[in-house]
Design a protein around this motif. Structure first.
Motif, PDB file in Angstrom:
ATOM      1  N   LEU A 267       0.835  -1.192   0.000  1.00 33.56           N
ATOM      2  CA  LEU A 267       0.000   0.000   0.000  1.00 33.56           C
ATOM      3  C   LEU A 267       0.875   1.249   0.000  1.00 33.56           C
ATOM      4  N   THR A 268       0.297   2.351  -0.471  1.00 33.10           N
ATOM      5  CA  THR A 268       0.920   3.663  -0.295  1.00 33.10           C
ATOM      6  C   THR A 268      -0.160   4.629   0.191  1.00 33.10           C
ATOM      7  N   PRO A 269       0.222   5.783   0.704  1.00 33.68           N
ATOM      8  CA  PRO A 269      -0.791   6.782   1.076  1.00 33.68           C
ATOM      9  C   PRO A 269      -1.527   7.320  -0.147  1.00 33.68           C
ATOM     10  N   MET A 270      -2.767   7.750   0.057  1.00 34.62           N
ATOM     11  CA  MET A 270      -3.503   8.529  -0.927  1.00 34.62           C
ATOM     12  C   MET A 270      -3.008   9.970  -0.913  1.00 34.62           C
ATOM     13  N   PRO A 271      -3.226  10.710  -2.002  1.00 34.88           N
ATOM     14  CA  PRO A 271      -2.951  12.153  -1.938  1.00 34.88           C
ATOM     15  C   PRO A 271      -3.881  12.830  -0.930  1.00 34.88           C
ATOM     16  N   SER A 272      -3.329  13.706  -0.145  1.00 37.96           N
ATOM     17  CA  SER A 272      -4.100  14.410   0.869  1.00 37.96           C
ATOM     18  C   SER A 272      -5.191  15.260   0.235  1.00 37.96           C
ATOM     19  N   GLY A 273      -6.402  15.145   0.747  1.00 41.00           N
ATOM     20  CA  GLY A 273      -7.507  15.964   0.276  1.00 41.00           C
ATOM     21  C   GLY A 273      -8.235  15.433  -0.939  1.00 41.00           C
TER      22      GLY A 273
ATOM     23  N   LEU B 187       0.442   5.728 -12.724  1.00 44.68           N
ATOM     24  CA  LEU B 187       1.800   5.306 -12.360  1.00 44.68           C
ATOM     25  C   LEU B 187       2.577   4.868 -13.597  1.00 44.68           C
ATOM     26  N   THR B 188       1.907   4.234 -14.554  1.00 44.58           N
ATOM     27  CA  THR B 188       2.572   3.879 -15.806  1.00 44.58           C
ATOM     28  C   THR B 188       3.106   5.128 -16.488  1.00 44.58           C
ATOM     29  N   SER B 189       2.272   6.156 -16.585  1.00 42.57           N
ATOM     30  CA  SER B 189       2.691   7.396 -17.232  1.00 42.57           C
ATOM     31  C   SER B 189       3.789   8.100 -16.437  1.00 42.57           C
ATOM     32  N   TRP B 190       3.670   8.082 -15.124  1.00 42.03           N
ATOM     33  CA  TRP B 190       4.705   8.689 -14.274  1.00 42.03           C
ATOM     34  C   TRP B 190       6.047   8.008 -14.499  1.00 42.03           C
ATOM     35  N   ARG B 191       6.065   6.681 -14.468  1.00 43.90           N
ATOM     36  CA  ARG B 191       7.331   5.975 -14.667  1.00 43.90           C
ATOM     37  C   ARG B 191       7.907   6.270 -16.051  1.00 43.90           C
ATOM     38  N   ALA B 192       7.039   6.252 -17.082  1.00 43.78           N
ATOM     39  CA  ALA B 192       7.512   6.502 -18.441  1.00 43.78           C
ATOM     40  C   ALA B 192       8.163   7.871 -18.561  1.00 43.78           C
ATOM     41  N   LEU B 193       7.499   8.882 -18.029  1.00 42.85           N
ATOM     42  CA  LEU B 193       7.981  10.250 -18.210  1.00 42.85           C
ATOM     43  C   LEU B 193       9.098  10.622 -17.241  1.00 42.85           C
ATOM     44  N   MET B 194       8.945  10.242 -15.969  1.00 46.32           N
ATOM     45  CA  MET B 194       9.870  10.733 -14.962  1.00 46.32           C
ATOM     46  C   MET B 194      11.048   9.796 -14.705  1.00 46.32           C
ATOM     47  N   SER B 195      10.826   8.495 -14.769  1.00 47.37           N
ATOM     48  CA  SER B 195      11.912   7.542 -14.498  1.00 47.37           C
ATOM     49  C   SER B 195      12.663   7.144 -15.769  1.00 47.37           C
TER      50      SER B 195
ATOM     51  N   HIS C 187       6.888   0.798  -9.529  1.00 48.29           N
ATOM     52  CA  HIS C 187       7.062   0.223  -8.198  1.00 48.29           C
ATOM     53  C   HIS C 187       6.563   1.167  -7.099  1.00 48.29           C
ATOM     54  N   ARG C 188       6.619   0.675  -5.878  1.00 47.22           N
ATOM     55  CA  ARG C 188       6.046   1.402  -4.733  1.00 47.22           C
ATOM     56  C   ARG C 188       6.698   2.762  -4.531  1.00 47.22           C
ATOM     57  N   ARG C 189       8.015   2.820  -4.623  1.00 51.55           N
ATOM     58  CA  ARG C 189       8.709   4.095  -4.423  1.00 51.55           C
ATOM     59  C   ARG C 189       8.245   5.120  -5.447  1.00 51.55           C
ATOM     60  N   GLU C 190       8.073   4.706  -6.701  1.00 53.68           N
ATOM     61  CA  GLU C 190       7.590   5.632  -7.731  1.00 53.68           C
ATOM     62  C   GLU C 190       6.163   6.087  -7.431  1.00 53.68           C
ATOM     63  N   GLN C 191       5.332   5.190  -6.902  1.00 52.82           N
ATOM     64  CA  GLN C 191       3.965   5.591  -6.574  1.00 52.82           C
ATOM     65  C   GLN C 191       3.951   6.632  -5.462  1.00 52.82           C
ATOM     66  N   ILE C 192       4.814   6.458  -4.474  1.00 55.70           N
ATOM     67  CA  ILE C 192       4.904   7.442  -3.393  1.00 55.70           C
ATOM     68  C   ILE C 192       5.353   8.795  -3.948  1.00 55.70           C
ATOM     69  N   GLU C 193       6.346   8.791  -4.838  1.00 56.61           N
ATOM     70  CA  GLU C 193       6.831  10.036  -5.441  1.00 56.61           C
ATOM     71  C   GLU C 193       5.736  10.695  -6.272  1.00 56.61           C
ATOM     72  N   MET C 194       4.984   9.889  -7.022  1.00 55.81           N
ATOM     73  CA  MET C 194       3.910  10.430  -7.848  1.00 55.81           C
ATOM     74  C   MET C 194       2.830  11.077  -6.987  1.00 55.81           C
ATOM     75  N   VAL C 195       2.442  10.411  -5.905  1.00 55.04           N
ATOM     76  CA  VAL C 195       1.425  10.962  -5.010  1.00 55.04           C
ATOM     77  C   VAL C 195       1.877  12.314  -4.473  1.00 55.04           C
ATOM     78  N   ARG C 196       3.115  12.419  -4.066  1.00 52.38           N
ATOM     79  CA  ARG C 196       3.626  13.685  -3.541  1.00 52.38           C
ATOM     80  C   ARG C 196       3.607  14.770  -4.610  1.00 52.38           C
ATOM     81  N   ALA C 197       3.956  14.406  -5.833  1.00 53.65           N
ATOM     82  CA  ALA C 197       3.974  15.396  -6.917  1.00 53.65           C
ATOM     83  C   ALA C 197       2.577  15.911  -7.210  1.00 53.65           C
TER      84      ALA C 197
END
Length: 334
Positions: free
Chosen positions: A124-130, A144-152, A284-294
């Motif tokens: 699990l990861t946190p949801m975006p706040s709000g 997350l697929t798009s985040w990994r493609a563009l950012m990673s 992966h999980r770390r990328e999902q956490i980074e995406m949520v924060r962004a």
């Protein structure tokens, strides 16, 4: 509790709403009360038998909900935390390995078309706040697929040019993420109405690929020689034009196969342009956490289309198959 179960040999008529006891978490596990999911092409392939399951399976990879109970030894979560599922619950960070991607939520293991699930605490990861549950449920697969493609993979930076294809969940998330990164975005669709939606969401240039079958050359011309990054979502139907749209030394990242999986490549064109071609599957999980924060920092919210009740899951998939949607189709789990 209620959950939707897919029975082999699959098909929309093989989806059955069933009831069972609420599960209890064991050591290292948590129980989540899911409130929303969203549909992905991968889910459609599972429920229609394109990706066959050998035994009854609870479908849907995306889930947003609340931690309802915590098993022994779990310190990372507490009751009431708002959480997201992981598409690959065993892939936490680093490059993909066989052991990371063997388990897929809603495919090789039960998914989120249920009121309650017991999962490993690290799945699990946190949801975006709000965010609402419906908004958050759009993130674990498509976004997350798009985040990994563009950012990673592409490592998009301000001023880069990005091509996204269509108006599905991955394409719209990619458009939003690219704009968040300061990129100039080119977008395609077969519908002028949808093209206007793409403009409203932030696309800088739009092309109707039905009216312009050589849209790859058009993108290359409009961009003055090609774009740095192309996210190809059509496979057989789009890959040749995606490569044509890319700049010399550019990236073409295959993120979907909506137009078929058997592809013939012009290797001379690929080599001549020195295009880097890579296929990816979610992240992966770390990328999902980074995406949520962004997303939290940006204030950008996902594009939602229609919502369906869990009991109407087959109808939701039929609507998905119609291609009328722009953005994500939501499943409300009450």
């Amino acid at each position: 509790m209620k959950h939707m179960v897919l029975h082999p040999p699959a098909g929309l008529d093989a989806l059955r709403l069933q009831h069972c006891a609420i599960p209890e978490p064991g050591p290292g596990q948590v129980r989540v009360r899911w409130h929303a999911s969203s549909l992905n092409f991968h889910d459609f392939c599972v429920v229609t038998g394109v990706l066959p399951v050998a035994s009854p399976r609870v479908p849907l990879s995306d889930g947003a909900g609340v931690v309802d109970a915590v098993g022994p030894g779990v310190d990372d979560w507490k009751v009431g935390d708002r959480v997201l599922s992981l598409f690959f619950p065993k892939w936490h960070e680093g490059p993909p390995r066989v052991s990371h991607v063997r388990q897929m939520t809603g495919d090789t293991i039960d998914g989120c078309a249920a009121q309650y699930s017991v999962v490993d605490a690290a799945a699990l990861t946190p949801m975006p706040s709000g965010w609402s549950f419906a908004e958050a449920a759009t993130l674990p697969c498509a976004a997350l697929t798009s985040w990994r493609a563009l950012m990673s993979v592409c490592r998009v930076k301000p001023g880069d040019r990005v091509l996204v294809e269509g108006t599905g969940g991955m394409a719209l998330a990619a458009l939003q993420i690219a704009k968040m990164a300061g990129a100039e975005v080119y977008a395609t669709s077969s519908s002028d109405v949808k093209l206007e939606r793409l403009r409203a969401i932030g696309a800088d240039h739009v092309i109707n690929y039905r009216e312009d079958p050589e849209w790859g050359a058009t993108v290359a011309r409009l961009s003055g020689g090609g774009v740095e990054h192309v996210l190809d979502s059509g496979g057989r139907a789009t890959l040749a034009q995606s490569i044509r749209a890319a700049a010399v030394g550019g990236n073409v990242v295959v993120i979907g196969v909506l137009g078929g999986v058997d592809v013939q490549l012009d290797l001379l064109a690929l080599i001549g342009a020195q295009v880097r071609l890579q296929a990816i599957a979610v992240g992966h999980r770390r990328e999902q956490i980074e995406m949520v924060r962004a997303f939290e920092r940006s204030g950008v919210r996902p594009v939602l289309d229609r919502s369906f009740a869990l009991e109407a899951l087959a109808h939701a998939f039929r609507y998905q198959a119609s291609g009328r949607h722009v953005g994500k189709i939501i499943v409300e789990i009450e």
